[in-house]
Write a protein that holds these residues in place. Sequence first.
Motif, short mmCIF file in Angstrom:
data_model
loop_
_atom_site.label_atom_id
_atom_site.label_comp_id
_atom_site.label_asym_id
_atom_site.label_seq_id
_atom_site.Cartn_x
_atom_site.Cartn_y
_atom_site.Cartn_z
N ASP A 1 0.83 -1.20 0.00
CA ASP A 1 0.00 0.00 0.00
C ASP A 1 0.87 1.26 0.00
O ASP A 1 2.07 1.20 0.23
CB ASP A 1 -0.90 0.02 1.24
CG ASP A 1 -1.99 -1.04 1.19
OD1 ASP A 1 -2.72 -1.08 0.19
OD2 ASP A 1 -2.11 -1.83 2.15
N GLY A 2 0.21 2.38 -0.21
CA GLY A 2 0.89 3.66 -0.16
C GLY A 2 0.28 4.64 -1.14
O GLY A 2 -0.49 4.24 -2.03
N THR B 1 6.31 4.81 1.35
CA THR B 1 6.16 6.25 1.49
C THR B 1 7.29 6.93 0.72
O THR B 1 8.27 6.30 0.32
CB THR B 1 6.24 6.70 2.96
OG1 THR B 1 7.55 6.40 3.47
CG2 THR B 1 5.20 5.99 3.80
N ALA B 2 7.15 8.22 0.51
CA ALA B 2 8.19 9.05 -0.10
C ALA B 2 7.78 10.50 0.09
O ALA B 2 6.60 10.79 0.31
CB ALA B 2 8.36 8.73 -1.59
N LYS C 1 -1.93 3.08 6.86
CA LYS C 1 -0.94 2.04 7.09
C LYS C 1 -1.49 1.04 8.10
O LYS C 1 -1.95 1.43 9.18
CB LYS C 1 0.36 2.67 7.61
CG LYS C 1 1.43 1.65 7.98
CD LYS C 1 2.61 2.35 8.64
CE LYS C 1 3.56 1.33 9.24
NZ LYS C 1 4.63 1.97 10.03
N ALA C 2 -1.44 -0.24 7.75
CA ALA C 2 -1.88 -1.28 8.69
C ALA C 2 -0.93 -1.32 9.88
O ALA C 2 0.26 -1.04 9.76
CB ALA C 2 -1.90 -2.64 7.99
N ASP C 3 -1.47 -1.67 11.04
CA ASP C 3 -0.65 -1.71 12.26
C ASP C 3 0.54 -2.65 12.13
O ASP C 3 1.61 -2.41 12.71
CB ASP C 3 -1.52 -2.15 13.45
CG ASP C 3 -2.55 -1.09 13.83
OD1 ASP C 3 -2.35 0.08 13.48
OD2 ASP C 3 -3.54 -1.46 14.48
N VAL D 1 5.11 -3.16 7.32
CA VAL D 1 6.50 -2.68 7.34
C VAL D 1 6.57 -1.44 6.47
O VAL D 1 6.24 -1.49 5.28
CB VAL D 1 7.47 -3.76 6.80
CG1 VAL D 1 8.90 -3.22 6.79
CG2 VAL D 1 7.37 -5.04 7.61
N GLU D 2 6.98 -0.31 7.04
CA GLU D 2 7.06 0.93 6.26
C GLU D 2 8.41 1.04 5.57
O GLU D 2 9.46 0.83 6.19
CB GLU D 2 6.83 2.15 7.16
CG GLU D 2 6.81 3.46 6.40
CD GLU D 2 6.31 4.63 7.24
OE1 GLU D 2 6.80 5.75 7.04
OE2 GLU D 2 5.42 4.41 8.10
N VAL D 3 8.38 1.36 4.29
CA VAL D 3 9.61 1.54 3.51
C VAL D 3 9.56 2.91 2.85
O VAL D 3 8.70 3.16 2.02
CB VAL D 3 9.76 0.43 2.42
CG1 VAL D 3 11.03 0.67 1.60
CG2 VAL D 3 9.79 -0.95 3.06
N ASP D 4 10.48 3.80 3.24
CA ASP D 4 10.56 5.14 2.66
C ASP D 4 11.43 5.06 1.41
O ASP D 4 12.63 4.77 1.49
CB ASP D 4 11.16 6.12 3.67
CG ASP D 4 11.08 7.56 3.19
OD1 ASP D 4 11.07 7.80 1.96
OD2 ASP D 4 11.03 8.47 4.04
N THR D 5 10.84 5.31 0.25
CA THR D 5 11.54 5.15 -1.02
C THR D 5 12.17 6.44 -1.54
O THR D 5 12.75 6.44 -2.63
CB THR D 5 10.57 4.61 -2.10
OG1 THR D 5 9.61 5.63 -2.43
CG2 THR D 5 9.84 3.36 -1.62
#
Length: 231
Positions: free
Chosen positions: A17-18, A156-157, A199-201, A204-208
């Motif tokens: 997602d994002g 995210t970005a 964002k689901a609890d 894993v968040e990945v900042d691109t």
Amino acid sequence: MENGAAPTAKPVIVAIDGPSGTGKSSTSKAVAAQLGLSYLDTGAQYRAITWWMVTNGIDLSDPTAVAAVAGKPEIVSGTDPAAPTITVDGVDVAGPIRTQEVTSRVSAVSAVPEVRARITELQRSLAAGAERGIVVEGRDIGTTVLPDADLKIFLTASAEARAARRSGELQGADVAATREALIKRDAADSSRSASPLAKADDAVEVDTTALTLAQVVECVVTLVEGKRAAR
């Protein structure tokens, strides 16, 4: 799983997602291709139903009118990451759904609960039928569509990075105007009552922002393989 298949062949469902411009589509297709999984661009399905409504003269400012015809178009998504396809009533709409006319209206259409229910049903059916597993990308996959996904990624970005990428995709579109459009769409998608962008609890968040596509793909592939190994 087929008899005799290698442990790495276990079906795995990956939700990515994002917001727009974070690299969701490029990342998802590359990860699916590298791991031999199916691929689904859920945003294309919302664009497809929006295209159908625009083409058929539905009043998109009237949620009741949109809801009344949400079940009419037949939307079929091909899930080969090397050549994903999408048709509406048998018509190839891969090109038409990317026009500015559709882009500017998709948030309004996708906010209608009856539309989301219809498309979510399609998405769950495709995920359930993916024998080798699937990478599903969108805005509410980990939270609403596939809350039991094996792995959830939230890309995210920065708004600037996203606008630069998206304007490049749109062949020279004005970066500042693209940035404003992205921020406006984020606000609409995040604040809608039906399955908002979130964002689901357990994602894993990945900042691109500072990563190349290859680096993002490598990161996600590593996470998927880690999940497979743990199962």
